[in-house]
Design a protein around this motif. Structure first.
Motif, mmCIF file in Angstrom:
data_model
loop_
_atom_site.group_PDB
_atom_site.id
_atom_site.type_symbol
_atom_site.label_atom_id
_atom_site.label_comp_id
_atom_site.label_asym_id
_atom_site.label_seq_id
_atom_site.Cartn_x
_atom_site.Cartn_y
_atom_site.Cartn_z
ATOM 1 N N GLY A 166 -1.081 43.721 73.033
ATOM 2 C CA GLY A 166 -1.283 43.040 71.761
ATOM 3 C C GLY A 166 -0.915 43.836 70.530
ATOM 4 O O GLY A 166 -0.984 43.309 69.422
ATOM 5 N N GLN A 167 -0.496 45.082 70.687
ATOM 6 C CA GLN A 167 -0.135 45.894 69.529
ATOM 7 C C GLN A 167 1.290 45.615 69.067
ATOM 8 O O GLN A 167 2.165 45.271 69.859
ATOM 9 C CB GLN A 167 -0.272 47.385 69.830
ATOM 10 N N PHE A 168 1.504 45.816 67.773
ATOM 11 C CA PHE A 168 2.832 45.731 67.169
ATOM 12 C C PHE A 168 3.180 47.143 66.712
ATOM 13 O O PHE A 168 2.661 47.637 65.715
ATOM 14 C CB PHE A 168 2.805 44.768 65.976
ATOM 15 N N VAL A 169 4.056 47.801 67.452
ATOM 16 C CA VAL A 169 4.425 49.186 67.174
ATOM 17 C C VAL A 169 5.875 49.225 66.696
ATOM 18 O O VAL A 169 6.766 48.652 67.333
ATOM 19 C CB VAL A 169 4.252 50.078 68.418
ATOM 20 N N VAL A 170 6.099 49.895 65.570
ATOM 21 C CA VAL A 170 7.438 50.003 64.993
ATOM 22 C C VAL A 170 7.869 51.460 64.992
ATOM 23 O O VAL A 170 7.104 52.344 64.590
ATOM 24 C CB VAL A 170 7.479 49.431 63.568
ATOM 25 N N VAL A 171 9.109 51.697 65.439
ATOM 26 C CA VAL A 171 9.685 53.045 65.478
ATOM 27 C C VAL A 171 10.708 53.180 64.360
ATOM 28 O O VAL A 171 11.610 52.342 64.227
ATOM 29 C CB VAL A 171 10.356 53.323 66.838
ATOM 30 N N VAL A 172 10.559 54.224 63.546
ATOM 31 C CA VAL A 172 11.494 54.508 62.460
ATOM 32 C C VAL A 172 11.923 55.968 62.556
ATOM 33 O O VAL A 172 11.351 56.753 63.311
ATOM 34 C CB VAL A 172 10.865 54.239 61.076
ATOM 35 N N GLY A 173 12.915 56.326 61.758
ATOM 36 C CA GLY A 173 13.375 57.709 61.739
ATOM 37 C C GLY A 173 14.781 57.790 61.195
ATOM 38 O O GLY A 173 15.440 56.764 60.972
ATOM 39 N N PRO A 174 15.286 59.001 60.982
ATOM 40 C CA PRO A 174 16.639 59.167 60.450
ATOM 41 C C PRO A 174 17.690 58.603 61.396
ATOM 42 O O PRO A 174 17.449 58.455 62.605
ATOM 43 C CB PRO A 174 16.791 60.692 60.326
ATOM 44 N N SER A 175 18.866 58.299 60.859
ATOM 45 C CA SER A 175 19.966 57.837 61.706
ATOM 46 C C SER A 175 20.272 58.889 62.769
ATOM 47 O O SER A 175 20.284 60.088 62.484
ATOM 48 C CB SER A 175 21.217 57.589 60.856
ATOM 49 N N GLY A 176 20.484 58.416 63.994
ATOM 50 C CA GLY A 176 20.817 59.326 65.077
ATOM 51 C C GLY A 176 19.645 59.998 65.742
ATOM 52 O O GLY A 176 19.825 60.905 66.565
ATOM 53 N N CYS A 177 18.412 59.523 65.452
ATOM 54 C CA CYS A 177 17.240 60.177 66.051
ATOM 55 C C CYS A 177 16.908 59.627 67.435
ATOM 56 O O CYS A 177 15.991 60.126 68.091
ATOM 57 C CB CYS A 177 16.031 60.053 65.128
ATOM 58 N N GLY A 178 17.627 58.594 67.896
ATOM 59 C CA GLY A 178 17.416 58.101 69.251
ATOM 60 C C GLY A 178 16.520 56.881 69.353
ATOM 61 O O GLY A 178 16.032 56.559 70.441
ATOM 62 N N LYS A 179 16.332 56.158 68.250
ATOM 63 C CA LYS A 179 15.439 54.990 68.272
ATOM 64 C C LYS A 179 15.903 53.939 69.274
ATOM 65 O O LYS A 179 15.125 53.448 70.096
ATOM 66 C CB LYS A 179 15.354 54.363 66.872
ATOM 67 N N THR A 180 17.190 53.582 69.196
ATOM 68 C CA THR A 180 17.713 52.538 70.085
ATOM 69 C C THR A 180 17.749 53.014 71.526
ATOM 70 O O THR A 180 17.482 52.233 72.449
ATOM 71 C CB THR A 180 19.115 52.103 69.620
ATOM 72 N N THR A 181 18.041 54.290 71.742
ATOM 73 C CA THR A 181 18.006 54.845 73.097
ATOM 74 C C THR A 181 16.613 54.720 73.681
ATOM 75 O O THR A 181 16.437 54.316 74.848
ATOM 76 C CB THR A 181 18.438 56.318 73.089
ATOM 77 N N LEU A 182 15.607 55.038 72.891
ATOM 78 C CA LEU A 182 14.217 54.935 73.353
ATOM 79 C C LEU A 182 13.868 53.491 73.694
ATOM 80 O O LEU A 182 13.228 53.218 74.722
ATOM 81 C CB LEU A 182 13.281 55.466 72.268
ATOM 82 N N LEU A 183 14.304 52.558 72.851
ATOM 83 C CA LEU A 183 14.013 51.144 73.106
ATOM 84 C C LEU A 183 14.708 50.663 74.372
ATOM 85 O O LEU A 183 14.141 49.886 75.152
ATOM 86 C CB LEU A 183 14.462 50.307 71.906
ATOM 87 N N SER A 184 15.941 51.121 74.610
ATOM 88 C CA SER A 184 16.671 50.732 75.825
ATOM 89 C C SER A 184 15.969 51.239 77.074
ATOM 90 O O SER A 184 15.927 50.547 78.100
ATOM 91 C CB SER A 184 18.101 51.285 75.764
ATOM 92 N N ILE A 185 15.388 52.427 76.993
ATOM 93 C CA ILE A 185 14.621 52.956 78.129
ATOM 94 C C ILE A 185 13.350 52.131 78.321
ATOM 95 O O ILE A 185 12.961 51.803 79.452
ATOM 96 C CB ILE A 185 14.291 54.440 77.895
ATOM 97 N N ALA A 186 12.704 51.752 77.221
ATOM 98 C CA ALA A 186 11.489 50.927 77.300
ATOM 99 C C ALA A 186 11.768 49.569 77.907
ATOM 100 O O ALA A 186 10.874 48.940 78.474
ATOM 101 C CB ALA A 186 10.883 50.765 75.914
ATOM 102 N N ALA A 187 13.030 49.120 77.808
ATOM 103 C CA ALA A 187 13.415 47.818 78.359
ATOM 104 C C ALA A 187 14.012 47.925 79.751
ATOM 105 O O ALA A 187 14.368 46.909 80.352
ATOM 106 C CB ALA A 187 14.416 47.139 77.426
ATOM 107 N N GLY A 188 14.148 49.137 80.282
ATOM 108 C CA GLY A 188 14.736 49.312 81.603
ATOM 109 C C GLY A 188 16.242 49.196 81.608
ATOM 110 O O GLY A 188 16.861 49.123 82.674
ATOM 111 N N MET A 189 16.865 49.196 80.430
ATOM 112 C CA MET A 189 18.319 49.075 80.348
ATOM 113 C C MET A 189 19.014 50.425 80.502
ATOM 114 O O MET A 189 20.190 50.481 80.852
ATOM 115 C CB MET A 189 18.708 48.437 79.003
ATOM 116 N N ASP A 190 18.313 51.500 80.204
ATOM 117 C CA ASP A 190 18.814 52.864 80.392
ATOM 118 C C ASP A 190 17.751 53.674 81.105
ATOM 119 O O ASP A 190 16.555 53.349 81.046
ATOM 120 C CB ASP A 190 19.158 53.519 79.057
ATOM 121 N N SER A 191 18.192 54.750 81.750
ATOM 122 C CA SER A 191 17.264 55.637 82.452
ATOM 123 C C SER A 191 17.203 56.989 81.743
ATOM 124 O O SER A 191 18.234 57.498 81.308
ATOM 125 C CB SER A 191 17.711 55.854 83.904
#
Length: 280
Positions: A56-81
């Motif tokens: 039920g939580q709404f968690v938002v990830v922010v940070g400088p460009s190139g910090c790996g936000k999208t990579t982390l999200l892809s791992i959370a979705a099982g799209m990357d290992s």
């Protein structure tokens, strides 16, 4: 967005609930010691990330460009290992599959299909019986306030409506966690603000776990229960900021503004650190 959207979500949850555990017990996403290194001669993209999204939580990830936000999200979705570590959903290792729910910056809809046909595509490929998937599509359309637009071709829809179809396409799968990768970045400012309100209302009705990535600090503060600020080179959790403000939130409020200032200071400090390191 109260009312019809809430009924749409209730119907969708009831239909999916025949195969799923009760929603209140689902949606705990855990990222354990996530490490991603593509080149041993360079700093890792992510290093030692530990992050938990409670049901039920709404968690938002922010940070400088190139910090790996999208990579982390892809791992959370099982799209990357990850190179090291693991992503768990309700205690089981995350894997991409028919229940994966991801909303991207680009809606990725099939332009030759109608809004309803786009939403139905996933359940159809997963073998959901026709009557049930049609009922789920109708409920998903209600949940994003697009019941009257189901039969319209995608090219006739506005940018905001297309993104709402993309959200409905994710919701129709009844995911335990909704992952969102800058879903409103391509929208104009007015439409984006409207979509913030739509998403806030949808989340308050469904209480679905959401992991959301954005470059917009204002967007993060308006939506999040918790904001996770990543460092860069490598990406680590620099700071977590809890946003204890009631929903819905107005972007121009003094309380939101104070937290925006705090998060921006964290990111600016990190950017300055990176620039100083690069200058050495």
């Amino acid at each position: 967005m109260a009312g019809a959207g809430g009924r749409g979500w209730a119907v969708l949850s009831a239909l999916a609930g025949r195969r799923l555990a009760p929603a209140r017990t689902r949606g705990r996403l855990e990222l354990r010691d996530i490490h991603v290194a593509l080149d041993p001669k360079r700093p890792p993209i992510l290093a030692g990330i530990d992050l938990v999204v409670e049901p039920g939580q709404f968690v938002v990830v922010v940070g400088p460009s190139g910090c790996g936000k999208t990579t982390l999200l892809s791992i959370a979705a099982g799209m990357d290992s990850p190179t090291r570590g693991e992503a768990l959903l309700d205690g089981e290792r995350v894997a991409a599959g028919p229940k994966l729910a991801m909303v991207f910056q680009e809606h990725g809809l099939f332009p030759w299909l109608t809004a309803a046909e786009n939403i139905e595509f996933g359940p159809k490929m997963a073998g959901v019986p026709r009557e049930e998937r049609r009922a789920r599509v109708e409920a998903a359309l209600r949940s994003v306030r697009l019941s009257a637009a189901g039969g319209r071709p995608v090219h006739e829809l506005s940018c905001g409506m297309r993104q709402r179809v993309a959200i409905a396409r994710a919701l129709v799968r009844a995911p335990a966690v909704l992952r969102m990768d800058e879903p409103f970045a391509s929208l104009d400012a007015q439409t984006r603000t409207h979509m913030h309100g739509q998403l806030q209302d949808l989340w308050m009705e469904s209480r679905k776990s959401i992991l959301f990535v954005t470059h917009s600090v204002g967007e993060a503060v308006r939506l999040a229960d918790r904001i996770v600020v990543l460092s860069a080179h490598p990406g680590r959790v620099r700071r977590e900021i809890r946003v204890d403000l009631p929903h819905p939130r107005e972007f121009d409020s003094a309380e939101v503004g104070a937290i925006v200032k705090l998060v921006r200071a964290e990111i600016e400090d990190e950017v300055n650190r990176v620039h100083a390191d690069d200058a050495r």
